[in-house]
Write an enzyme that holds these catalytic residues in place. Structure first.
Site, PDB file in Angstrom:
ATOM      1  N   SER A 665      84.234 -72.683  -8.934  1.00 52.26           N
ATOM      2  CA  SER A 665      84.841 -72.806 -10.259  1.00 52.26           C
ATOM      3  C   SER A 665      85.919 -71.730 -10.448  1.00 52.26           C
ATOM      4  CB  SER A 665      83.760 -72.732 -11.335  1.00 52.26           C
ATOM      5  OG  SER A 665      84.244 -73.156 -12.580  1.00 52.26           O
ATOM      6  N   ASP A 738      83.394 -84.511 -11.266  1.00 57.03           N
ATOM      7  CA  ASP A 738      83.361 -83.214 -11.944  1.00 57.03           C
ATOM      8  C   ASP A 738      83.681 -83.405 -13.422  1.00 57.03           C
ATOM      9  OD1 ASP A 738      83.661 -80.598 -12.850  1.00 57.03           O
ATOM     10  OD2 ASP A 738      84.697 -79.926 -11.050  1.00 57.03           O
ATOM     11  N   HIS A 772      80.217 -80.888 -11.323  1.00 57.07           N
ATOM     12  CA  HIS A 772      80.772 -79.557 -11.084  1.00 57.07           C
ATOM     13  C   HIS A 772      79.937 -78.789 -10.056  1.00 57.07           C
ATOM     14  CE1 HIS A 772      83.467 -76.314 -11.971  1.00 57.07           C
ATOM     15  NE2 HIS A 772      82.507 -75.509 -12.372  1.00 57.07           N
TER      16      HIS A 772
END
Length: 811
Positions: A665, A738, A772
């Protein structure tokens, strides 16, 4: 001749197809890694409010890719499985067991075959546990009797967990449930639908920061699907199976029953829906109903939240909830600054209340100088703790007062930077009242506080008493300095008996019963074994050092099993940048080396089983004024990375010619920037990142300025614009589904295309059906396979670079 050429051409195509297939199938990491991934899963625990039993839940380690491949509707920020009318990919347990705290006796709960149990909830008296069970065509409601472990399904009660849940009523013999409406008709089609109109949006001069949300509505058909699957019928479901419906079906964002059980606070989503915002920002009607579904008081009509400033709030009532110790008193917060944090005002918010029968005007409890940030009520004497937050200083203040008395003045308890872990006083210990509401547990003039106990040597959790009159604290218990032991629950009113969860580098986490009585040793309650003994050879230590500008930094050094002292190893630096306003708190240590080493999922610590050293959680503080802190982002992460490598080299562990960097991330964003702006690393791994900040034009992380206010920054900080400078190999991994704000899969796809077009070395791995984070067993295995292979090729077995050392700084 032509025939021979044709045969060779066909053979080439077949060989190419075979190679293509081999490359595109799911792969597995080395056997040592697989053995750990396949290890038994340690049960989760939940303590009964009656403090006499523990619920042991055996979760599924990794669902299959087939499970993730079930139908998924992505609507208004939700992910819905239309087959179950539930949330897509709900975590579940496959086995439940009740364990007595007193004698350790275990009672297996009799569940149906292939049960998938979600959201187990104790009744306040500990007599029952309510839970959902996912089946192929819906989510069933189950009630478990804790005295004997018998479980039974409630007939004709399918729960809507797509946009709803269930909770115990104050009588603890029934539940308030969002049911799937029994007479709602046939669902709209969601596959191969023929459009009936263009998809149109319009704006008329309003301003507001629109984040890059995902899974939004995109068409009239999406609107119909959202309305169909998000709508539920509110009902009271008794443990004996009786069902009483309340009012008409609606799209309920909030449902909360009053402590006396006579009223229900509801917030229902209204049209018009938005194609730019999730359902939580749609218009809502907030009302108090009686148990017949009649509205007795309107709290607010909340408009579409499409003009909220950055870090701002709605001007409508918000943060509403019941006072646990009163029959039916509702409290909420209201903005006094128009919801805009940039307005200069004496007070930003006020807390309001109104009591049944809701015929009088609401009255004010207190005003807050800064943004209201939460409240908790005590069990007596009108005790309320509440906090406000100053976004400019990033300080959070905690106050106490008697909310029931207009003469009560707020009393300041603490005033700390939210990043100040060392001075954090902890959180109040709570207990469940007979009506099911949680309150701060009080013992005369004292309350109990528990926290992680952060220190320069790492976390040492604590249990303390605090006198509400003098604010003096007294330590009841604290974790030792050779293990990590966290507080779990008080077992009595006086704080003399309590449960903890203790672990050490060699001992797995288990529950213990502790007493403050002198010379009494802790009693072990659970006996969970070590699931992966092969990891016990891993060594770890906390390492502290300084950045060139004097900011304190640290990392946890992990060394592989059978490491020989003095050997320099290929090394992975794994990090995640954080923003700070104060350098003195930026360098505070987090975590503990006394914790049990447990590795799972897509953890970078699996590199230890392949002969790497890992500098884990290498701190990358970005320090500065909140308005401009990112102006020096690149320099600060470069300096932090260099300091980490230099320290590892100084210790004789890190081979400066074989260092790689990775992150997930925002850590992936950091990784790409480090490769673009330094020559410190041989390769990088960037998972689920964002690399072009012009695609997140209304801010990212703590950035307050939008793209049009800080165009140069958004460009300078985006590694996409420096793809031609990324001259080290980078592995990009991203979930195709995601749903994290800002990290659209296109971020990785476009960076890969830029690298390909500018002659870079890169590999792009897109994981089907993954979000994610990555969940499916096949995805987890393949991710680890890719990561280890990439670093083995470009880091571990890399040839020495000419005139390139870890001492190099930014380009």
């Amino acid at each position: 001749m032509k025939s021979k050429i044709f045969v060779l051409f066909v053979a080439f195509l077949l060989l190419s197809s075979a190679n293509l297939f081999a490359q595109s199938s799911y792969q597995k990491p080395p056997k040592d890694v697989m053995d750990v991934l396949d290890a038994a899963v340690t049960p989760q625990t939940s303590i009964s409010p009656a403090k006499d039993k523990i619920l042991l839940l055996e979760p599924v380690g990794y669902p299959s890719i087939a499970e993730l491949s079930q139908p998924m509707l992505r609507l208004a920020g939700l992910r819905i499985n239309p087959n179950t009318n539930g949330a897509h990919r709900q975590p579940y347990a496959v086995k439940l067991t009740l364990k007595n705290i007193a004698d350790g006796k275990e009672t297996p709960i009799d569940l149906p075959a292939k049960a998938q149990i979600i959201s187990p909830q104790w009744s306040a008296d500990g007599k029952y546990i309510a839970a959902g069970n996912i089946t192929p065509n819906g989510i069933e409601m189950w009630i478990i009797e804790t005295a004997n472990g018998k479980a039974k399904m409630v007939k004709n009660a399918k729960v809507n967990t797509a946009f709803g849940s269930f909770s115990w009523m104050p009588d603890q013999k029934s539940l308030l449930v969002n049911l799937v409406p029994s007479k709602r008709g046939v669902a709209p089609q969601y596959q191969n639908t023929t459009p009936t109109a263009p998809n149109i949006q319009e704006t008329t001069g309003k301003t507001g920061a629109i984040r890059t949300y995902q899974d939004l509505l995109r068409s009239p058909n999406d609107e119909a699907l959202f309305e169909y699957y998000a709508t539920s019928q509110l009902a009271v479901v008794a443990v004996d199976g009786k069902i009483k419906e309340i009012g008409q079906p609606a799209i309920f964002d909030t449902t909360s029953v009053s402590p006396d059980g006579n009223y229900v606070l509801t917030s229902s989503v209204q049209r018009p829906f938005s194609y730019l915002l999730p359902a939580s920002d749609f218009p809502q009607e907030v009302e108090i109903w009686d148990l017949n579904g009649k509205s007795v008081y309107k709290v607010a009509s909340v408009p579409l939240q499409d003009n909220i400033p950055v870090d701002g709030v709605t001007t409508a009532p918000r943060n509403y909830g019941w006072v646990p110790t009163e029959s039916a008193t509702l409290v909420w917060a209201e903005a006094l600054d128009g919801g805009n944090p940039k307005e200069k005002v004496e007070f930003r918010d006020k807390l309001m209340k109104i009591a049944a029968p809701f015929s009088s005007a609401p009255t004010e409890i207190v005003k807050t100088q800064h943004r209201f940030a939460g409240r908790t009520f005590g069990e007596r004497n009108g005790l309320m703790l509440y906090s406000d937050y100053n976004r400019d200083t990033r300080k959070r203040r905690l106050f106490m007062m008697d909310y029931s008395s207009s003469a009560s003045a707020p009393k300041l308890i603490s005033d700390l930077n939210v990043a100040d872990r060392y001075n954090d006083i902890g959180q109040p210990v709570t207990r469940r009242l007979p009506n099911g509401f949680s309150v701060i547990q009080q013992m005369g003039e004292e309350i109990f506080l528990t926290g992680l106990g952060a220190s320069v040597e790492g976390d040492r959790p604590f249990l303390r008493r605090m006198n509400l009159q003098t604010l003096k604290t007294e330590e009841v218990w604290r974790s030792g300095n050779t293990e990590f032991e966290g507080f779990v629950a008080l077992l009595d009113d006086g704080g003399t008996r309590f449960l903890t969860r203790k672990e050490s580098p060699l001992d797995p986490p288990n529950l213990y019963l502790r007493s403050t009585a002198q010379n009494q040793t802790a009693q072990r309650i659970t006996n969970f074994p070590d699931p992966a003994p092969s990891l016990r050879g891993i060594k770890k230590q906390l390492v502290k050092y300084k950045r060139a500008d004097g900011v304190d930094l640290s990392f946890t050094l992990y060394l592989p099993p059978n490491y020989k002292e003095g050997t320099r190893l290929p090394t992975l630096v794994w990090a995640y940048p954080l923003e700070f306003t104060d350098a003195s708190v930026a360098g505070q240590v987090s975590g503990s080396t006394n914790r049990f080493t447990s590795i799972g999922g897509i953890s970078h610590l699996f590199f230890l089983l392949n002969g790497y050293a890992v500098l884990d959680n290498a701190t990358m503080p970005v320090v500065g004024d909140p308005e401009t802190v990112n102006d020096t982002f690149i320099k600060q992460i470069n300096d932090s990375a260099k300091a980490a490598i230099d320290k590892g080299v100084e210790m004789g562990v890190v081979d400066p010619q074989r260092v790689g960097v990775g992150g997930h991330s925002y850590g992936a964003f950091m990784t790409a920037n480090l490769l673009a702006h330094s020559d410190l690393f041989r390769a990088g791994i960037a998972r689920s990142g964002a690399y072009n900040r012009t695609l997140t034009p209304f801010g990212f992380q703590g950035e307050r300025r939008n793209f049009w206010e800080a165009t140069e920054l958004y460009t300078k900080i985006s590694p996409f614009f420096f793809a031609n400078k990324i001259n080290e190999p980078i592995l990009l991994i991203h979930g195709e589904a995601d749903n994290n704000t800002g990290t659209f899969p296109i971020q990785s796809e476009r960076l890969f295309a830029a690298l390909q077009g500018t002659g870079g070395t890169a590999r792009l791995v897109m994981l089907p059906h993954e979000s994610h984070g990555y969940a499916a067993k096949e995805s987890v295995e393949h991710t680890l396979f890719e990561m280890i292979n990439w670093f083995d090729k470009y880091v571990k077995n890399a040839k020495p670079r000419e005139n390139k050392t870890a001492a190099q700084t930014s380009r």
